[in-house]
Design a protein around this motif. Structure first.
Motif, mmCIF file in Angstrom:
data_model
loop_
_atom_site.group_PDB
_atom_site.id
_atom_site.type_symbol
_atom_site.label_atom_id
_atom_site.label_comp_id
_atom_site.label_asym_id
_atom_site.label_seq_id
_atom_site.Cartn_x
_atom_site.Cartn_y
_atom_site.Cartn_z
ATOM 1 N N ARG A 77 0.831 -1.207 0.000
ATOM 2 C CA ARG A 77 0.000 0.000 0.000
ATOM 3 C C ARG A 77 0.865 1.257 0.000
ATOM 4 O O ARG A 77 0.612 2.203 -0.751
ATOM 5 N N LYS A 78 1.905 1.277 0.825
ATOM 6 C CA LYS A 78 2.783 2.452 0.895
ATOM 7 C C LYS A 78 3.470 2.725 -0.436
ATOM 8 O O LYS A 78 3.624 3.879 -0.840
ATOM 9 N N ALA A 79 3.869 1.674 -1.143
ATOM 10 C CA ALA A 79 4.517 1.848 -2.447
ATOM 11 C C ALA A 79 3.545 2.424 -3.469
ATOM 12 O O ALA A 79 3.894 3.342 -4.224
ATOM 13 N N ILE A 80 2.316 1.912 -3.494
ATOM 14 C CA ILE A 80 1.306 2.418 -4.424
ATOM 15 C C ILE A 80 0.952 3.869 -4.085
ATOM 16 O O ILE A 80 0.845 4.725 -4.968
ATOM 17 N N GLU A 81 0.798 4.159 -2.797
ATOM 18 C CA GLU A 81 0.464 5.528 -2.375
ATOM 19 C C GLU A 81 1.585 6.513 -2.685
ATOM 20 O O GLU A 81 1.328 7.672 -2.992
ATOM 21 N N LYS A 82 2.827 6.062 -2.624
ATOM 22 C CA LYS A 82 3.960 6.943 -2.936
ATOM 23 C C LYS A 82 3.845 7.455 -4.372
ATOM 24 O O LYS A 82 4.020 8.641 -4.634
ATOM 25 N N VAL A 83 3.516 6.549 -5.301
ATOM 26 C CA VAL A 83 3.380 6.955 -6.699
ATOM 27 C C VAL A 83 2.120 7.802 -6.890
ATOM 28 O O VAL A 83 2.147 8.822 -7.575
ATOM 29 N N SER A 84 1.019 7.413 -6.256
ATOM 30 C CA SER A 84 -0.222 8.197 -6.351
ATOM 31 C C SER A 84 -0.022 9.607 -5.820
ATOM 32 O O SER A 84 -0.484 10.576 -6.424
ATOM 33 N N ASN A 85 0.658 9.723 -4.702
ATOM 34 C CA ASN A 85 0.910 11.046 -4.113
ATOM 35 C C ASN A 85 1.797 11.892 -5.012
ATOM 36 O O ASN A 85 1.622 13.107 -5.081
ATOM 37 N N SER A 86 2.739 11.277 -5.716
ATOM 38 C CA SER A 86 3.587 12.051 -6.621
ATOM 39 C C SER A 86 2.766 12.595 -7.785
ATOM 40 O O SER A 86 3.035 13.680 -8.281
ATOM 41 N N LEU A 87 1.727 11.865 -8.206
ATOM 42 C CA LEU A 87 0.829 12.370 -9.257
ATOM 43 C C LEU A 87 0.047 13.574 -8.748
ATOM 44 O O LEU A 87 -0.108 14.556 -9.451
ATOM 45 N N ARG A 88 -0.457 13.470 -7.521
ATOM 46 C CA ARG A 88 -1.208 14.595 -6.939
ATOM 47 C C ARG A 88 -0.304 15.809 -6.765
ATOM 48 O O ARG A 88 -0.692 16.927 -7.049
ATOM 49 N N TYR A 89 0.913 15.583 -6.295
ATOM 50 C CA TYR A 89 1.869 16.667 -6.080
ATOM 51 C C TYR A 89 2.171 17.387 -7.390
ATOM 52 O O TYR A 89 2.141 18.598 -7.464
ATOM 53 N N SER A 90 2.411 16.595 -8.461
ATOM 54 C CA SER A 90 2.772 17.229 -9.728
ATOM 55 C C SER A 90 1.585 17.946 -10.350
ATOM 56 O O SER A 90 1.751 18.947 -11.016
ATOM 57 N N SER A 91 0.347 17.445 -10.140
ATOM 58 C CA SER A 91 -0.808 18.124 -10.726
ATOM 59 C C SER A 91 -1.090 19.447 -10.015
ATOM 60 O O SER A 91 -1.556 20.391 -10.629
ATOM 61 N N HIS A 92 -0.774 19.541 -8.720
ATOM 62 C CA HIS A 92 -0.982 20.797 -7.993
ATOM 63 C C HIS A 92 0.120 21.797 -8.279
ATOM 64 O O HIS A 92 -0.082 22.992 -8.192
ATOM 65 N N ASN A 93 1.321 21.317 -8.607
ATOM 66 C CA ASN A 93 2.454 22.205 -8.820
ATOM 67 C C ASN A 93 2.908 22.224 -10.270
ATOM 68 O O ASN A 93 4.038 22.568 -10.558
ATOM 69 N N ASN A 94 2.052 21.817 -11.197
ATOM 70 C CA ASN A 94 2.445 21.730 -12.595
ATOM 71 C C ASN A 94 2.270 23.080 -13.271
ATOM 72 O O ASN A 94 1.183 23.530 -13.518
ATOM 73 N N ASN A 95 3.396 23.715 -13.590
ATOM 74 C CA ASN A 95 3.343 24.985 -14.300
ATOM 75 C C ASN A 95 4.169 24.906 -15.580
ATOM 76 O O ASN A 95 4.966 25.757 -15.873
ATOM 77 N N GLY A 96 3.963 23.805 -16.317
ATOM 78 C CA GLY A 96 4.613 23.660 -17.612
ATOM 79 C C GLY A 96 5.900 22.874 -17.601
ATOM 80 O O GLY A 96 6.329 22.385 -18.630
ATOM 81 N N ASP A 97 6.537 22.759 -16.455
ATOM 82 C CA ASP A 97 7.778 21.992 -16.420
ATOM 83 C C ASP A 97 7.616 20.804 -15.486
ATOM 84 O O ASP A 97 6.791 20.798 -14.607
ATOM 85 N N THR A 98 8.413 19.781 -15.742
ATOM 86 C CA THR A 98 8.375 18.595 -14.896
ATOM 87 C C THR A 98 9.596 18.655 -13.990
ATOM 88 O O THR A 98 10.718 18.659 -14.468
ATOM 89 N N SER A 99 9.374 18.690 -12.715
ATOM 90 C CA SER A 99 10.483 18.812 -11.785
ATOM 91 C C SER A 99 11.198 17.477 -11.623
ATOM 92 O O SER A 99 10.616 16.422 -11.777
ATOM 93 N N THR A 100 12.470 17.551 -11.324
ATOM 94 C CA THR A 100 13.256 16.349 -11.072
ATOM 95 C C THR A 100 12.686 15.615 -9.866
ATOM 96 O O THR A 100 12.632 14.391 -9.846
ATOM 97 N N HIS A 101 12.203 16.348 -8.878
ATOM 98 C CA HIS A 101 11.613 15.747 -7.678
ATOM 99 C C HIS A 101 10.453 14.836 -8.055
ATOM 100 O O HIS A 101 10.347 13.731 -7.564
ATOM 101 N N HIS A 102 9.602 15.280 -8.984
ATOM 102 C CA HIS A 102 8.459 14.479 -9.420
ATOM 103 C C HIS A 102 8.930 13.227 -10.149
ATOM 104 O O HIS A 102 8.421 12.148 -9.935
#
Length: 151
Positions: free
Chosen positions: A82-107
């Motif tokens: 569950r933690k592994a699946i949530e880690k990837v899901s959370n990265s999708l949520r993070y990038s959609s909230h902070n997506n301003n045209g570029d893809t961050s290395t963190h994402h």
């Protein structure tokens, strides 16, 4: 999720259609619910029919037994998965909230993870057809759709 988003997600998955000739087990999960959207034929051959899994979060397919980890901390198979699946899901949520045209290395670093030795029940290969417990290594990643929806 709106019906328009849901329809576009399903049409995109149909367009991509998970390869049935792939020898690896593939499954597409909804990043918001953790429920399976589509599987390939290898998955069904190993784990059983898709309909058995589509109504519950996929991490529940892992056996729920504790194993001792380094440092003496116990963690269940299911929790680890569950933690592994949530880690990837959370990265999708993070990038959609902070997506301003570029893809961050963190994402990019968080959009894929591997979890090893996940014990799961599979279809039996013996004549009796009884379930057999086997260990699997899962690589969990994400695919971003044009509309910004991820899977």
């Amino acid at each position: 999720m709106s019906s328009t988003t849901n329809n576009s997600l399903h049409s995109t998955l149909q367009f991509l259609s998970l390869p049935n000739t792939c020898p690896l087990s593939l499954i597409a999960l909804n990043p918001h619910t953790g429920k399976p959207l589509q599987v390939n034929s290898t998955f069904e051959h190993i784990f059983g029919s898709f309909y058995k899994f589509q109504e519950w979060e996929f991490w529940n397919a892992a056996c729920d037994e504790e194993e001792e980890m380094a440092g003496g901390v116990d963690e269940s198979n299911r929790t680890k998965f569950r933690k592994a699946i949530e880690k990837v899901s959370n990265s999708l949520r993070y990038s959609s909230h902070n997506n301003n045209g570029d893809t961050s290395t963190h994402h990019q670093q968080q959009s894929t993870t591997t979890v090893r030795n996940v014990e799961m029940l599979t279809l039996g290969t013996n004549e009796a057809g009884l379930p057999v417990r086997k260990y699997f290594d899962w690589t969990i990643g994400s695919v971003r759709m044009e509309e910004g929806e991820g899977v």
